[in-house]
Design a protein around this motif. Sequence first.
Motif, PDB file in Angstrom:
ATOM      1  N   ASP A 151       0.828  -1.212   0.000  1.00  0.00           N
ATOM      2  CA  ASP A 151       0.000   0.000   0.000  1.00  0.00           C
ATOM      3  C   ASP A 151       0.858   1.257   0.000  1.00  0.00           C
ATOM      4  O   ASP A 151       0.380   2.345   0.283  1.00  0.00           O
ATOM      5  N   SER A 152       2.162   1.108  -0.302  1.00  0.00           N
ATOM      6  CA  SER A 152       3.044   2.277  -0.316  1.00  0.00           C
ATOM      7  C   SER A 152       2.710   3.182  -1.502  1.00  0.00           C
ATOM      8  O   SER A 152       2.246   2.711  -2.548  1.00  0.00           O
ATOM      9  N   PRO A 153       2.935   4.483  -1.372  1.00  0.00           N
ATOM     10  CA  PRO A 153       2.590   5.406  -2.450  1.00  0.00           C
ATOM     11  C   PRO A 153       3.373   5.089  -3.727  1.00  0.00           C
ATOM     12  O   PRO A 153       4.557   4.741  -3.680  1.00  0.00           O
ATOM     13  N   ALA A 154       2.709   5.175  -4.862  1.00  0.00           N
ATOM     14  CA  ALA A 154       3.356   4.999  -6.161  1.00  0.00           C
ATOM     15  C   ALA A 154       3.497   6.365  -6.803  1.00  0.00           C
ATOM     16  O   ALA A 154       2.509   7.037  -7.071  1.00  0.00           O
ATOM     17  N   LEU A 155       4.737   6.795  -7.000  1.00  0.00           N
ATOM     18  CA  LEU A 155       5.006   8.096  -7.591  1.00  0.00           C
ATOM     19  C   LEU A 155       5.113   7.915  -9.096  1.00  0.00           C
ATOM     20  O   LEU A 155       6.073   7.337  -9.594  1.00  0.00           O
ATOM     21  N   VAL A 156       4.143   8.390  -9.824  1.00  0.00           N
ATOM     22  CA  VAL A 156       4.007   8.108 -11.245  1.00  0.00           C
ATOM     23  C   VAL A 156       4.773   9.141 -12.060  1.00  0.00           C
ATOM     24  O   VAL A 156       4.498  10.339 -11.972  1.00  0.00           O
ATOM     25  N   LEU A 157       5.732   8.672 -12.867  1.00  0.00           N
ATOM     26  CA  LEU A 157       6.556   9.553 -13.682  1.00  0.00           C
ATOM     27  C   LEU A 157       6.053   9.662 -15.119  1.00  0.00           C
ATOM     28  O   LEU A 157       6.281  10.664 -15.780  1.00  0.00           O
ATOM     29  N   ALA A 158       5.404   8.614 -15.619  1.00  0.00           N
ATOM     30  CA  ALA A 158       4.887   8.639 -16.982  1.00  0.00           C
ATOM     31  C   ALA A 158       3.891   7.504 -17.144  1.00  0.00           C
ATOM     32  O   ALA A 158       3.986   6.482 -16.468  1.00  0.00           O
ATOM     33  N   ILE A 159       2.912   7.687 -18.044  1.00  0.00           N
ATOM     34  CA  ILE A 159       1.949   6.639 -18.353  1.00  0.00           C
ATOM     35  C   ILE A 159       1.688   6.633 -19.855  1.00  0.00           C
ATOM     36  O   ILE A 159       1.807   7.659 -20.525  1.00  0.00           O
ATOM     37  N   ALA A 160       1.345   5.460 -20.393  1.00  0.00           N
ATOM     38  CA  ALA A 160       1.032   5.322 -21.813  1.00  0.00           C
ATOM     39  C   ALA A 160      -0.008   4.231 -21.973  1.00  0.00           C
ATOM     40  O   ALA A 160      -0.026   3.255 -21.223  1.00  0.00           O
ATOM     41  N   VAL A 161      -0.877   4.406 -22.971  1.00  0.00           N
ATOM     42  CA  VAL A 161      -1.952   3.465 -23.246  1.00  0.00           C
ATOM     43  C   VAL A 161      -1.708   2.825 -24.598  1.00  0.00           C
ATOM     44  O   VAL A 161      -1.298   3.487 -25.557  1.00  0.00           O
ATOM     45  N   SER A 162      -1.948   1.511 -24.692  1.00  0.00           N
ATOM     46  CA  SER A 162      -1.775   0.786 -25.946  1.00  0.00           C
ATOM     47  C   SER A 162      -2.679   1.361 -27.038  1.00  0.00           C
ATOM     48  O   SER A 162      -3.834   1.706 -26.776  1.00  0.00           O
ATOM     49  N   PRO A 163      -2.188   1.452 -28.290  1.00  0.00           N
ATOM     50  CA  PRO A 163      -3.048   1.881 -29.404  1.00  0.00           C
ATOM     51  C   PRO A 163      -4.229   0.932 -29.613  1.00  0.00           C
ATOM     52  O   PRO A 163      -5.248   1.324 -30.183  1.00  0.00           O
ATOM     53  N   GLU A 164      -4.093  -0.323 -29.142  1.00  0.00           N
ATOM     54  CA  GLU A 164      -5.161  -1.309 -29.256  1.00  0.00           C
ATOM     55  C   GLU A 164      -5.843  -1.529 -27.907  1.00  0.00           C
ATOM     56  O   GLU A 164      -6.293  -2.629 -27.583  1.00  0.00           O
ATOM     57  N   PHE A 165      -5.924  -0.463 -27.133  1.00  0.00           N
ATOM     58  CA  PHE A 165      -6.428  -0.565 -25.765  1.00  0.00           C
ATOM     59  C   PHE A 165      -7.823  -1.186 -25.701  1.00  0.00           C
ATOM     60  O   PHE A 165      -8.138  -1.939 -24.774  1.00  0.00           O
ATOM     61  N   GLU A 166      -8.663  -0.902 -26.677  1.00  0.00           N
ATOM     62  CA  GLU A 166     -10.021  -1.438 -26.655  1.00  0.00           C
ATOM     63  C   GLU A 166     -10.017  -2.961 -26.680  1.00  0.00           C
ATOM     64  O   GLU A 166     -10.898  -3.607 -26.114  1.00  0.00           O
ATOM     65  N   GLN A 167      -8.999  -3.550 -27.338  1.00  0.00           N
ATOM     66  CA  GLN A 167      -8.915  -5.008 -27.421  1.00  0.00           C
ATOM     67  C   GLN A 167      -8.022  -5.605 -26.337  1.00  0.00           C
ATOM     68  O   GLN A 167      -8.389  -6.586 -25.683  1.00  0.00           O
ATOM     69  N   ASP A 168      -6.826  -4.996 -26.126  1.00  0.00           N
ATOM     70  CA  ASP A 168      -5.868  -5.649 -25.216  1.00  0.00           C
ATOM     71  C   ASP A 168      -5.855  -5.079 -23.798  1.00  0.00           C
ATOM     72  O   ASP A 168      -5.227  -5.653 -22.905  1.00  0.00           O
ATOM     73  N   GLN A 169      -6.533  -3.909 -23.579  1.00  0.00           N
ATOM     74  CA  GLN A 169      -6.638  -3.316 -22.243  1.00  0.00           C
ATOM     75  C   GLN A 169      -5.274  -3.128 -21.592  1.00  0.00           C
ATOM     76  O   GLN A 169      -5.121  -3.230 -20.361  1.00  0.00           O
ATOM     77  N   THR A 170      -4.252  -2.800 -22.391  1.00  0.00           N
ATOM     78  CA  THR A 170      -2.877  -2.719 -21.899  1.00  0.00           C
ATOM     79  C   THR A 170      -2.443  -1.261 -21.704  1.00  0.00           C
ATOM     80  O   THR A 170      -2.665  -0.422 -22.580  1.00  0.00           O
ATOM     81  N   MET A 171      -1.822  -0.995 -20.571  1.00  0.00           N
ATOM     82  CA  MET A 171      -1.199   0.315 -20.332  1.00  0.00           C
ATOM     83  C   MET A 171       0.112   0.115 -19.598  1.00  0.00           C
ATOM     84  O   MET A 171       0.350  -0.942 -19.004  1.00  0.00           O
ATOM     85  N   ILE A 172       0.960   1.127 -19.655  1.00  0.00           N
ATOM     86  CA  ILE A 172       2.275   1.090 -19.016  1.00  0.00           C
ATOM     87  C   ILE A 172       2.404   2.299 -18.100  1.00  0.00           C
ATOM     88  O   ILE A 172       2.003   3.409 -18.463  1.00  0.00           O
TER      89      ILE A 172
END
Length: 437
Positions: free
Chosen positions: A413-434
């Motif tokens: 439950d430690s805080p996650a300090l987010v530096l960058a995020i990206a969503v897959s171009p095929e997100f509707e099908q693969d539901q993948t993000m980084i």
Amino acid sequence: VTRGAIWVGTSANGLYQWTDARPLFSRVESLQPSRLEDCRGNALEMPIADQHITSVTASPDEQRILVTTWFGAVYVSENNGADWEEWGSKLSCDKQADDMFVPHFRKVAFAAGADGKPVYWLGAFDGLFRVTDYVSDWRQLETLPLGQIKGMAVTGGEAKPLVIALATYGGGFYLTDDRGETWTIGNKGLQTTRLTGISFSPDYFDDGVIYAGASRRLLRSDDNGQSWQRIDLEKRSFGTRVANKLGNLGIQADWLRSDDSRPIYPTVLVQTPETGSSRALMGTRFHGVLEYDHGTGDATALWSGTDNIMNTFVSSPDVDQDNTMFASVRGEGVIRSDDGGESWVRINKGLPFVNRWSSSEGATDFRRDVHLAISPGFGTDQTLFGGSPAADGLYVSRDRGDSWQRLSIASSDSPALVLAIAVSPEFEQDQTMIASI
């Protein structure tokens, strides 16, 4: 230390010397530097005594003593401190040093050149300077790393080649169309290689248009980034132009100014199918959202509801139909436009860290940024992600930003300090993000 002498630089009282002939420290009264101009060359109303010594160095043969001070460059004595000459031709300073209250010049050093003559180096707030001859002009060297990437844009895919463009802060523009195997450098026409945001035209494969940002100007390329046209974003009033001219002559006339004195600084750029290659929208450091029209050559303010840095600018995949855009403002959270950028509303419901920012110091700290990523199927799923280096995790909105919910990243439950995020171009099908944390 030199033969028969010890030199001591102080932070408030100048330079002191101890010698064999006089075994007591005495102040070197012959060195009394003063700051007479600011970093833009304007004469100061009152000279500033510059008694903060930042370094004392002796030449290898000890025939020359060199001193640097907080505001001044290099002061040289060739007669054991009896007389001093300022050696500062072609040196530059930066007003940010004054804003941050740090020295403009820190240390001068020597190195042996190929011909046996000394090479002089000077470390300053504005960079690294080098010279090979005592009577010559200093030359500034670029020390910023090429890997300091401030903007990245991607286009193509499927039936078209994948093209990636980078805007670096110090190395200028880079482009690859073979997935990074080779890179093309395109800095022709640039006045500075310190770039910010970057954006492809929606019709890039037909028109070759790329926009990039730099301090006080927008940059436009019509030939895939091989060369650039500089577009001045600042059109000063007559009174401001007169005040600037008088300032160069040492005459203060700020009462004539009618403009915001801070430079227009685009930080993030976006082009949409609606605007095409003829227009670009800019999020800026102090001036909200601007729109540039290539047809008229004008940059107009769309929204000035913030006085802080905008660090993310994304648009709906269907922006030509729904006119929806999102941006984040440092220290203020997330904002949305439903009319193509003409007006904006804050959408921070469910982002508790934004309220904490408003009641604490450091609103301009980069950790108060919110990074955004939008679903390629936004028209259907209404999904938007956000996270911050100073927040407590990753957040998602599934109603166009009207409300947010926290997502769990780590097993603890430690805080996650987010530096960058990206969503897959095929997100509707693969539901993948980084997420980078």
